[in-house]
Structure formats: C-alpha cells, structure tokens
Design a protein around this motif. Structure first.
Motif, mmCIF file in Angstrom:
data_model
loop_
_atom_site.group_PDB
_atom_site.id
_atom_site.type_symbol
_atom_site.label_atom_id
_atom_site.label_comp_id
_atom_site.label_asym_id
_atom_site.label_seq_id
_atom_site.Cartn_x
_atom_site.Cartn_y
_atom_site.Cartn_z
ATOM 1 N N LYS A 1 0.829 -1.196 0.000
ATOM 2 C CA LYS A 1 0.000 0.000 0.000
ATOM 3 C C LYS A 1 0.868 1.253 0.000
ATOM 4 O O LYS A 1 1.970 1.250 0.510
ATOM 5 N N ILE A 2 0.340 2.309 -0.580
ATOM 6 C CA ILE A 2 1.051 3.587 -0.609
ATOM 7 C C ILE A 2 0.445 4.457 0.480
ATOM 8 O O ILE A 2 -0.731 4.825 0.406
ATOM 9 N N THR A 3 1.244 4.751 1.492
ATOM 10 C CA THR A 3 0.749 5.521 2.632
ATOM 11 C C THR A 3 1.350 6.916 2.714
ATOM 12 O O THR A 3 0.895 7.728 3.505
ATOM 13 N N SER A 4 2.371 7.187 1.920
ATOM 14 C CA SER A 4 3.001 8.505 1.965
ATOM 15 C C SER A 4 2.486 9.369 0.818
ATOM 16 O O SER A 4 1.815 8.888 -0.085
ATOM 17 N N LEU B 1 14.013 18.679 -9.235
ATOM 18 C CA LEU B 1 14.453 19.543 -8.134
ATOM 19 C C LEU B 1 14.870 18.735 -6.904
ATOM 20 O O LEU B 1 15.335 19.293 -5.920
ATOM 21 N N GLY B 2 14.664 17.406 -6.968
ATOM 22 C CA GLY B 2 14.986 16.548 -5.830
ATOM 23 C C GLY B 2 14.013 16.746 -4.679
ATOM 24 O O GLY B 2 14.355 16.494 -3.526
ATOM 25 N N GLN B 3 12.794 17.198 -4.993
ATOM 26 C CA GLN B 3 11.827 17.501 -3.939
ATOM 27 C C GLN B 3 10.637 16.536 -3.922
ATOM 28 O O GLN B 3 9.647 16.772 -3.241
ATOM 29 N N LEU B 4 10.748 15.444 -4.667
ATOM 30 C CA LEU B 4 9.715 14.414 -4.637
ATOM 31 C C LEU B 4 10.052 13.482 -3.473
ATOM 32 O O LEU B 4 11.194 13.038 -3.345
ATOM 33 N N ASP B 5 9.090 13.211 -2.620
ATOM 34 C CA ASP B 5 9.326 12.422 -1.417
ATOM 35 C C ASP B 5 9.886 11.041 -1.773
ATOM 36 O O ASP B 5 9.271 10.292 -2.536
ATOM 37 N N LYS B 6 11.038 10.727 -1.224
ATOM 38 C CA LYS B 6 11.712 9.461 -1.536
ATOM 39 C C LYS B 6 10.923 8.253 -1.030
ATOM 40 O O LYS B 6 10.880 7.212 -1.685
ATOM 41 N N GLU B 7 10.267 8.390 0.105
ATOM 42 C CA GLU B 7 9.463 7.288 0.644
ATOM 43 C C GLU B 7 8.263 7.023 -0.269
ATOM 44 O O GLU B 7 7.899 5.871 -0.511
ATOM 45 N N PHE B 8 7.665 8.076 -0.810
ATOM 46 C CA PHE B 8 6.563 7.930 -1.751
ATOM 47 C C PHE B 8 7.040 7.165 -2.988
ATOM 48 O O PHE B 8 6.374 6.228 -3.430
ATOM 49 N N ASN C 1 7.084 2.241 -6.258
ATOM 50 C CA ASN C 1 7.831 1.184 -6.944
ATOM 51 C C ASN C 1 7.524 -0.180 -6.333
ATOM 52 O O ASN C 1 7.339 -1.171 -7.049
ATOM 53 N N GLN C 2 7.445 -0.241 -5.014
ATOM 54 C CA GLN C 2 7.158 -1.496 -4.326
ATOM 55 C C GLN C 2 5.736 -1.973 -4.661
ATOM 56 O O GLN C 2 5.503 -3.164 -4.869
#
Length: 178
Positions: free
Chosen positions: A59-62, A130-137, A142-143
C-alpha cells in the motif's frame, strides 16, 4: 496467458450477464472471441488470485510532497498544484457516471483523463528534477508496482492499453461497423 482484448471482451460480457440477472432475464451469449472451454481448463490448472493475494499488494501511505518543499514557495507552483488537485477530483466525480455517457462523451472523458495524467507527469517531473519528490513515496510506488509484477514502464503501457480498449468500445458503440 489471456490476451488483453479477450479479457476486456469477457468483462463486457460479464457486465451484461450481471445486468440480465438483475432484470431477471437470461444471460447474453458469450462473445465469439472468448473460448469458454479453454478458460475453464486454464482455471482448473491455475489457482485464481484470492482476495487475500489481491489485497496483499504493498500500500502507498506517503504523499509525493508535503507542501512545505521550496518549490511551493512560488505562488504559481502552489496554484498549479491546487488547480490540478481540483481538476483531478472533479474529473473523478464526473467519471462516476461514465456508463451513462454517450460514445462521444466517453471519448471526451478519456481525453480529459489523459490530459490530467500529462499535467501530473509534468508536475511530478519538475519536483523530481528539483529533488523535492518524497523518496518514501517513490519507494512505496515502486514497491506497489513490483508487488503486481509491474514497473513504471509496464504500468504506463498497461494504462495506455486500457485507454485504447475504452476508446475502441466507445467507437464500437458509436459506429457498430467499427
């Protein structure tokens, strides 16, 4: 496996069967491109996915961004994001009655969906650059895709194919000789 077109045809037929059942009518004949005997044999050989396995997808929670990223300091970026969210929500609400649309309305709706997708793609690409996309998201997305045997490219290909099938259905409804 079964071809996407055959699956789409089966889904349309199954919808017709459910409508007939609701009206206490006999079900329609299966489409000519669906080999019921082959499908029955395949279903005996392979175990169908269970509700448990389908809900086991990651599930995507972020969220893609928090709204506090530096890019949101720009009123233009903030307004673009807010407008995109409003347009997307309105389109989803409007699409809840998709089955009542006439064929041209269905085609116009699919066009609108693709335009919203393009707008999101551009917005996400800017944040990614810009490197401002949340890495956890990104990790969770991807998962999630991997849990269903997809990657970004195959997901987009599948989505494009689904839109193509929807367009073909609308064209067939509009012009039965299509």
């Amino acid at each position: 496996g079964t071809a996407t077109d055959t699956i789409a045809s089966m889904m349309r037929w199954q919808s017709g069967c459910m409508r007939a059942l609701a009206k206490n009518l006999p079900p329609p004949m299966p489409p000519s491109d669906v080999d019921l005997l082959k499908l029955m044999k395949e279903s005996e050989e392979t175990k169908p996915p269970s509700m448990t396995s389908m809900t086991a997808a990651e599930k995507i929670t972020s969220n893609p961004f928090s709204g506090t990223e530096a890019a949101f300091d720009s009123p233009t970026v903030k307004e673009e994001h807010d407008q995109l969210c409003r347009d997307h929500a309105a389109l989803i609400e409007f699409g809840s009655t998709y089955d009542t649309f006439d064929p041209l309305g269905k085609l116009a709706f699919i066009d609108e969906i693709e335009m919203i997708e393009e707008r999101w793609d551009v917005f996400f690409a800017r944040f990614s650059l810009l490197g401002q996309l949340d890495k956890e998201f990104c990790r969770q997305c991807n998962q999630f895709l991997e849990s269903m045997g997809l990657d970004d490219q195959s997901y987009r290909k599948l989505l494009k194919k689904a839109h193509q099938i929807m367009r073909e259905d609308a064209e067939r409804e509009r012009n039965p000789l299509y």
